[in-house]
Design an enzyme around this catalytic site. Structure first.
Site, PDB file in Angstrom:
ATOM      1  N   GLU A 266     -10.759 -78.919  98.379  1.00  0.00           N
ATOM      2  CA  GLU A 266     -11.226 -77.682  97.740  1.00  0.00           C
ATOM      3  C   GLU A 266     -12.680 -77.783  97.279  1.00  0.00           C
ATOM      4  O   GLU A 266     -13.143 -76.978  96.472  1.00  0.00           O
ATOM      5  CB  GLU A 266     -10.324 -77.328  96.551  1.00  0.00           C
TER       6      GLU A 266
ATOM      7  N   ASP B 151     -15.952 -76.799  93.117  1.00  0.00           N
ATOM      8  CA  ASP B 151     -14.568 -76.891  93.589  1.00  0.00           C
ATOM      9  C   ASP B 151     -13.682 -75.984  92.761  1.00  0.00           C
ATOM     10  O   ASP B 151     -14.068 -75.475  91.697  1.00  0.00           O
ATOM     11  CB  ASP B 151     -14.064 -78.332  93.643  1.00  0.00           C
TER      12      ASP B 151
END
Length: 301
Positions: A219, A175
């Site tokens: 994300e 991420d």
């Protein structure tokens, strides 16, 4: 003199010809209709396609009422023939039990257990519509990556395959570092730009055709790598990490600060399900975060 009607008709003919040419490239297929796998397409791209609960089949369907080896589809000069392969509950075409090899016709419904599969012949333009629907259902609209739902199904299936075959399987999870801060500082449009740009970089430089690259949420991203050991997965992960760090994410004349933290895990003793492998890669990712971010870490017991 060519009038507007003639131009429109010509354009329509060209469009229809293009559709037919695209459809001609597609093999015959079986389309699941109804249930949790609704819209899933299986290409009939081999002379013989085996269908059943066993993962050794070309089309593995692990559902109640389906035998390990349920039926097969053979390609012939006249089309595709369905033959039951000794299933317990039978194979049905249009609700009629298959007692001998039976030639499929367009739109025929093959039913096994609670699963129904529609036959689409080679070159049928209807196939293109289903391809688009399946693509839309399995693809994240922003990044073009696979969805979380598609990834979870693929993860479970690949773990089962590795358990059966002993072939290596690795999983990468990453991420973006301080993504909330980036959104707060530069705006959510900038954040969306980063997600799209990052996905394009990874897709071009980090994944093969048989890998599953998915946006897991926000994300967070996943890359599932079949037939890939942990050393090879590390090389992929480190290459991606370095590419993201070096890339200039330019938005409204601002270079955005973008790095990623990465975790890696692989199929080995103690991994029995997709969830087991996910927990391990998640643990490895948090080691990268706790260690200062912008780095790659393995799962270690």
């Amino acid at each position: 003199m060519v009038d507007d009607t003639t131009i429109v008709i010509t354009d329509i003919k060209k469009a229809l010809k293009a559709v037919d040419e695209e459809a001609d490239k597609k093999p015959a297929a079986l389309l699941i209709v109804g249930g949790e796998l609704n819209g899933t397409i299986f290409d009939l791209d081999k002379k013989t396609i085996l269908v059943g609960r066993s993962l050794k089949n070309n089309i593995p369907l692990e559902f109640q009422g389906i035998s390990r080896n349920h039926f097969k589809v053979d390609e012939t000069e006249t089309g595709h023939m369905v033959e039951d392969t000794g299933s317990r509950n039978g194979t049905y075409i249009n609700n009629k039990r298959v007692l001998a090899p039976t030639l499929l016709k367009k739109g025929d419904i093959v039913k096994v257990g609670k699963i129904a599969l529609k036959y689409i012949p080679k070159g049928d333009s209807e196939r293109l519509t289903y391809d688009k629907l399946q693509h839309a259902a399995n693809t994240d609209g922003m990044t073009g990556c696979f969805t979380k739902t598609y990834f979870n199904r693929s993860l479970d299936l690949q773990v089962k395959k590795s358990k059966l075959s002993g072939e290596p399987l690795s999983l990468i999870m990453f991420d973006l570092d301080h993504f909330k801060k980036l959104n707060d500082s530069f705006g959510h449009d900038a954040g969306d730009f980063v997600l799209k740009e990052l996905a394009a970089i990874v897709r071009t430089n980090g994944v093969r055709d048989n890998d599953i690259f998915a946006r897991f949420g926000g994300e967070e991203f996943m890359i599932l790598l079949p037939k890939t050991n942990i050393k090879q997965a590390y090389e992929v992960a480190e290459r991606i990490r370095a590419l993201i760090e070096a890339h200039q994410f330019l938005y409204d004349s601002n270079r955005l600060p973008v790095t990623i933290s990465v975790g890696i895990a692989d199929y080995r003793k103690g991994v029995n399900t997709g969830l087991d492998l996910f927990k391990r890669v998640d643990n490895a990712l948090y080691k990268s975060k706790d260690g200062g971010r912008n780095q790659v870490n393995f799962f270690r017991e």
